[in-house]
Design a protein around this motif. Sequence first.
Motif, PDB file in Angstrom:
ATOM      1  N   TYR A  71      10.673   5.039  40.333  1.00 47.33           N
ATOM      2  CA  TYR A  71      12.063   5.199  40.656  1.00 47.33           C
ATOM      3  C   TYR A  71      12.891   3.777  40.548  1.00 47.33           C
ATOM      4  O   TYR A  71      12.503   2.951  40.502  1.00 47.33           O
ATOM      5  CB  TYR A  71      12.074   5.068  42.326  1.00 47.33           C
ATOM      6  CG  TYR A  71      11.554   6.385  42.960  1.00 47.33           C
ATOM      7  CD1 TYR A  71      12.352   7.568  42.845  1.00 47.33           C
ATOM      8  CD2 TYR A  71      10.074   6.458  43.401  1.00 47.33           C
ATOM      9  CE1 TYR A  71      11.725   8.931  43.365  1.00 47.33           C
ATOM     10  CE2 TYR A  71       9.579   7.803  43.782  1.00 47.33           C
ATOM     11  CZ  TYR A  71      10.256   8.723  43.772  1.00 47.33           C
ATOM     12  OH  TYR A  71       9.740   9.791  44.205  1.00 47.33           O
ATOM     13  N   ASP A 126       8.186  -3.853  50.859  1.00 44.44           N
ATOM     14  CA  ASP A 126       7.846  -4.424  49.747  1.00 44.44           C
ATOM     15  C   ASP A 126       6.182  -4.469  49.759  1.00 44.44           C
ATOM     16  O   ASP A 126       5.517  -4.226  48.916  1.00 44.44           O
ATOM     17  CB  ASP A 126       8.446  -5.863  49.488  1.00 44.44           C
ATOM     18  CG  ASP A 126       8.255  -6.294  47.814  1.00 44.44           C
ATOM     19  OD1 ASP A 126       8.355  -5.113  47.110  1.00 44.44           O
ATOM     20  OD2 ASP A 126       7.655  -7.256  47.763  1.00 44.44           O
ATOM     21  N   ASN A 161       4.724  -1.390  49.765  1.00 43.13           N
ATOM     22  CA  ASN A 161       4.636  -0.722  48.343  1.00 43.13           C
ATOM     23  C   ASN A 161       3.392  -1.209  47.388  1.00 43.13           C
ATOM     24  O   ASN A 161       2.844  -0.621  46.883  1.00 43.13           O
ATOM     25  CB  ASN A 161       5.992  -0.952  47.833  1.00 43.13           C
ATOM     26  CG  ASN A 161       6.475  -0.515  46.487  1.00 43.13           C
ATOM     27  OD1 ASN A 161       7.385  -0.953  45.815  1.00 43.13           O
ATOM     28  ND2 ASN A 161       5.482   0.460  46.087  1.00 43.13           N
ATOM     29  N   ASP A 168      16.327  -2.439  40.843  1.00 46.30           N
ATOM     30  CA  ASP A 168      15.453  -2.163  41.800  1.00 46.30           C
ATOM     31  C   ASP A 168      15.803  -1.439  42.884  1.00 46.30           C
ATOM     32  O   ASP A 168      16.748  -1.890  43.247  1.00 46.30           O
ATOM     33  CB  ASP A 168      14.493  -3.234  42.204  1.00 46.30           C
ATOM     34  CG  ASP A 168      13.665  -3.197  43.085  1.00 46.30           C
ATOM     35  OD1 ASP A 168      12.403  -2.357  42.706  1.00 46.30           O
ATOM     36  OD2 ASP A 168      13.555  -3.319  44.224  1.00 46.30           O
TER      37      ASP A 168
END
Length: 332
Positions: free
Chosen positions: A89, A194, A197, A253
């Motif tokens: 993404y 984060d 992730n 991002d």
Amino acid sequence: MSYVIRAARDSDLQPLYEMAKLTGGGFTNLPPEKPALRAKLERSHAAFDRDADTIEDELFVLVLENLDTGEVRGTCQIFPHVGQRWPFYSYRIGTITKRSEELGRTFSAEILNLVNDLGGASEVGGLFLHPGERAGGLGLLLARARYLFIRNHRSRFGDRVLAELRGIIDEAGGSPFWDGVAGRFFGMNFQEADQFNAVHGNQFIADLMPKHPVYIAMLSESARSVIGLPHPSGRAAMRMLENEGFAYEKYVDIFDGGPTMTARTDQVKTVREARDFELTGVAEGGVPSLIATGRLRDFRVTLGEVGDGTIDPASAAALGVGVGDVLTEVER
Ligand SMILES: NC(=[NH2+])NCCC[C@H](N)C(=O)O
């Protein structure tokens, strides 16, 4: 002092973990969690063991070793094919222009579009150099070693390379972009997201990320002002990428709004300028260069001097090469 870049081994786990603790967060590819780092090492071993010519969604982890002390002082990573298994993404900043003839006005609005455009590209990332070694061109050695690895295993990589730079983080560790955009849909702060992730992959992004385009004009000033800007600690990295031919093409991002830099693989300066030669002798003197040798697990790179078919003795020792071996060199 003599340094070499080589494939990561299991015994590098502890120093990798120590370095991960020094990154200060927001460094998705180097989480300070041993199980996650161990999983990365295992993935990397599989990639180095696979001697084939095809592009796969794998991961190569390289480390920088100080040969005088045996210590690991830096690391970097290469992902040959992002978005193959899990979609990759990005936000792409697009423009929509409207005109009202009656009012005599033309308006352009910038839009964040959630896209998977960069799927199929290779990614370079995870570059970390120990704070005690930030002199002597070792950051550049780590960065460029990745391009030499790509060049020397070209069929294993895509035609486009990307690098994601960390976005702006405030003093409290929060991300203004996250707080203004994705944070509203995830129920966690940037650090938590984060971290999640880094450890669990990005399925939760597909699940929770809003699918509709976002008008940048409707975001808070704090979120808007950081779009496409690197974290101050990443400015040097951004310049390094630009020198290699990477450009910011309006991909950012989706979490922190940091810039994603892209380049055509064969146009990357180090890839373009590197050349192979056969070692005919070992002698002091020559052009300061990066010198590489070996395939896959035996791949090594060092900083040294290249003469007419020769390299300096320290480099020959660092690389473990002798007369008749084929090396790759590129000027420093
Ligand atoms: N800083 C982050 N963790 N960003 C979210 C990950 C985005 C990444 N491009 C992916 O698709 O996996």
